[in-house]
Design a protein around this motif. Structure first.
Motif, short mmCIF file in Angstrom:
data_model
loop_
_atom_site.label_atom_id
_atom_site.label_comp_id
_atom_site.label_asym_id
_atom_site.label_seq_id
_atom_site.Cartn_x
_atom_site.Cartn_y
_atom_site.Cartn_z
N TYR A 113 7.65 -8.01 -10.44
CA TYR A 113 7.09 -6.92 -9.61
C TYR A 113 6.76 -5.70 -10.46
N GLN A 114 7.70 -5.31 -11.32
CA GLN A 114 7.47 -4.12 -12.15
C GLN A 114 6.32 -4.34 -13.13
N GLY A 115 6.26 -5.55 -13.70
CA GLY A 115 5.17 -5.82 -14.64
C GLY A 115 3.82 -5.78 -13.95
N LEU A 116 3.72 -6.36 -12.77
CA LEU A 116 2.44 -6.36 -12.03
C LEU A 116 2.11 -4.96 -11.54
N LYS A 117 3.13 -4.21 -11.15
CA LYS A 117 2.92 -2.83 -10.71
C LYS A 117 2.37 -1.98 -11.85
N MET B 28 0.83 -1.21 0.00
CA MET B 28 0.00 0.00 0.00
C MET B 28 0.86 1.26 0.00
N LYS B 29 1.97 1.20 0.74
CA LYS B 29 2.86 2.37 0.81
C LYS B 29 3.59 2.58 -0.52
N ASN B 30 4.07 1.51 -1.13
CA ASN B 30 4.86 1.62 -2.36
C ASN B 30 4.02 1.94 -3.59
N LEU B 31 2.79 1.41 -3.64
CA LEU B 31 1.97 1.56 -4.84
C LEU B 31 0.83 2.56 -4.67
N GLY B 32 0.55 2.93 -3.44
CA GLY B 32 -0.54 3.88 -3.21
C GLY B 32 -1.91 3.30 -3.51
N ILE B 33 -2.12 2.04 -3.16
CA ILE B 33 -3.40 1.38 -3.41
C ILE B 33 -4.02 0.97 -2.08
N ASP B 34 -5.33 0.62 -2.13
CA ASP B 34 -6.01 0.25 -0.89
C ASP B 34 -5.66 -1.20 -0.50
N GLU B 35 -6.20 -1.61 0.65
CA GLU B 35 -5.83 -2.91 1.20
C GLU B 35 -6.29 -4.08 0.33
N ASP B 36 -7.51 -3.99 -0.22
CA ASP B 36 -8.01 -5.10 -1.04
C ASP B 36 -7.15 -5.30 -2.28
N LYS B 37 -6.77 -4.19 -2.94
CA LYS B 37 -5.91 -4.29 -4.11
C LYS B 37 -4.52 -4.80 -3.72
N ALA B 38 -4.04 -4.34 -2.60
CA ALA B 38 -2.73 -4.80 -2.12
C ALA B 38 -2.76 -6.30 -1.83
N TYR B 39 -3.89 -6.78 -1.32
CA TYR B 39 -4.03 -8.21 -1.01
C TYR B 39 -3.94 -9.04 -2.30
N PHE B 40 -4.66 -8.64 -3.34
CA PHE B 40 -4.63 -9.40 -4.59
C PHE B 40 -3.29 -9.24 -5.31
N PHE B 41 -2.66 -8.07 -5.17
CA PHE B 41 -1.33 -7.88 -5.73
C PHE B 41 -0.36 -8.87 -5.10
N LEU C 187 -1.07 -11.77 -3.62
CA LEU C 187 -1.40 -13.14 -4.02
C LEU C 187 -0.86 -13.45 -5.41
N GLU C 188 -1.02 -12.54 -6.34
CA GLU C 188 -0.56 -12.78 -7.71
C GLU C 188 0.96 -12.90 -7.77
N LEU C 189 1.64 -12.03 -7.05
CA LEU C 189 3.10 -12.10 -7.06
C LEU C 189 3.60 -13.32 -6.29
N TRP C 190 2.87 -13.68 -5.22
CA TRP C 190 3.27 -14.86 -4.44
C TRP C 190 3.16 -16.14 -5.28
N LEU C 191 2.18 -16.24 -6.17
CA LEU C 191 2.07 -17.40 -7.06
C LEU C 191 3.33 -17.54 -7.91
N TYR C 192 3.87 -16.41 -8.35
CA TYR C 192 5.09 -16.43 -9.16
C TYR C 192 6.27 -16.87 -8.30
N VAL C 193 6.38 -16.31 -7.09
CA VAL C 193 7.47 -16.65 -6.18
C VAL C 193 7.38 -18.13 -5.78
N HIS C 194 6.17 -18.58 -5.46
CA HIS C 194 5.99 -19.97 -5.05
C HIS C 194 6.34 -20.94 -6.18
N GLY C 195 6.02 -20.56 -7.41
CA GLY C 195 6.36 -21.41 -8.55
C GLY C 195 7.87 -21.61 -8.67
#
Length: 268
Positions: free
Chosen positions: A249-253, A201-214, A216-224
């Motif tokens: 990270y940059q692409g998802l951002k 939220m601090k780095n992207l300036g988005i709310d909590e729900d968007k930060a949560y999905f951000f 999750l999406e990046l964690w799928l990549y890291v977990h893979g």
């Protein structure tokens, strides 16, 4: 030839009949040789004869009747502590996986029988649960160290630490993040993610729900990446992983920024 006298009126002899045997031995020996010392070679020979005869009659081991009536005043002492057994169980899991954590395998690691294990644990399931808890503690120490040593930005550091754990502790990573979860109750816990969500939220300036999905999406990549490393499918070094996480990270951002811009245009 020998007479063993029991005095039933004596309460102590009633409780401890083996004492009557000793008294009978002494009385008989005194009648045969009153001048002998209380523990002469002759008396010891009589003692041994009667002890063996008594044991044979009652199917006891040598001298086992001497323990009759004695009470244990101290609890049994265990050869290992719970912590030592858990540490050994963690080492077995590291080498053989959780499927290899058996009573026999753990006893071999300890260099003893399985008796000390079941003296401190009810069963092997309890040992496995303790190993699971110890593995989680080790994993969280990886994350904490990665996010505080300053080598990478905190959010990227958490992803690299996750992958580093998979690289260095393959079997423990499989136990924590690749085991069959059938029958387990899995609940969403945002409070555990709170530090990550606050960073996003601090780095992207988005709310909590968007930060949560951000996240999750990046964690799928890291977990893979971590999964492929844990199963020896990939052998990437940390420098390459660092670059791959930056690109993801940059692409998802950029994707979230573009989505936010499109939503703002729709609202105009």
């Amino acid at each position: 030839l020998f007479t063993v006298t029991f005095n039933k009126s004596n309460s102590r002899l009633t409780r401890e009949p083996w004492r009557g045997i000793q008294i009978g031995i002494r009385r008989h020996h005194s009648s045969l040789n009153p001048c002998a010392s209380s523990r002469s070679v002759y008396q010891r020979g009589i003692d041994t004869y009667l002890i063996n005869k008594y044991n044979k009659k009652h199917k006891l081991r040598n001298n086992s009747f001497l323990n009759i009536g004695k009470r244990r005043t101290m609890p049994p002492k265990f050869k290992f502590t719970r912590e030592q057994i858990i540490t050994a169980a963690l080492d077995v899991t590291r080498k053989n996986g959780i499927a290899g954590l058996t009573a026999r395998g753990l006893a071999a690691e300890l260099g003893s029988s399985s008796k000390p294990i079941f003296g401190l644990f009810q069963n092997m399931e309890e040992v496995q649960n303790e190993v699971l808890s110890a593995a989680y503690m080790l994993y969280h120490s990886y994350i904490q160290k990665g996010m505080t040593d300053g080598k990478y930005p905190p959010y990227k550091a958490s992803g690299i630490a996750y992958i580093q754990f998979a690289k260095e502790e393959k079997e423990l990573f499989k136990l924590l993040f690749m085991r069959d979860r059938t029958g387990e109750k899995i609940e969403e816990n945002r409070e555990e993610m709170r530090p990550m969500l606050n960073l996003i939220m601090k780095n992207l300036g988005i709310d909590e729900d968007k930060a949560y999905f951000f996240h999750l999406e990046l964690w799928l990549y890291v977990h893979g990446i971590a999964t492929m490393i844990a199963t020896n499918y990939l052998e990437w070094d940390i420098e390459f992983i660092d670059k791959a996480l930056t690109d993801a990270y940059q692409g998802l951002k950029n994707h979230y920024a573009a989505r936010s811009t499109n939503n703002e245009r729709k609202n105009l």
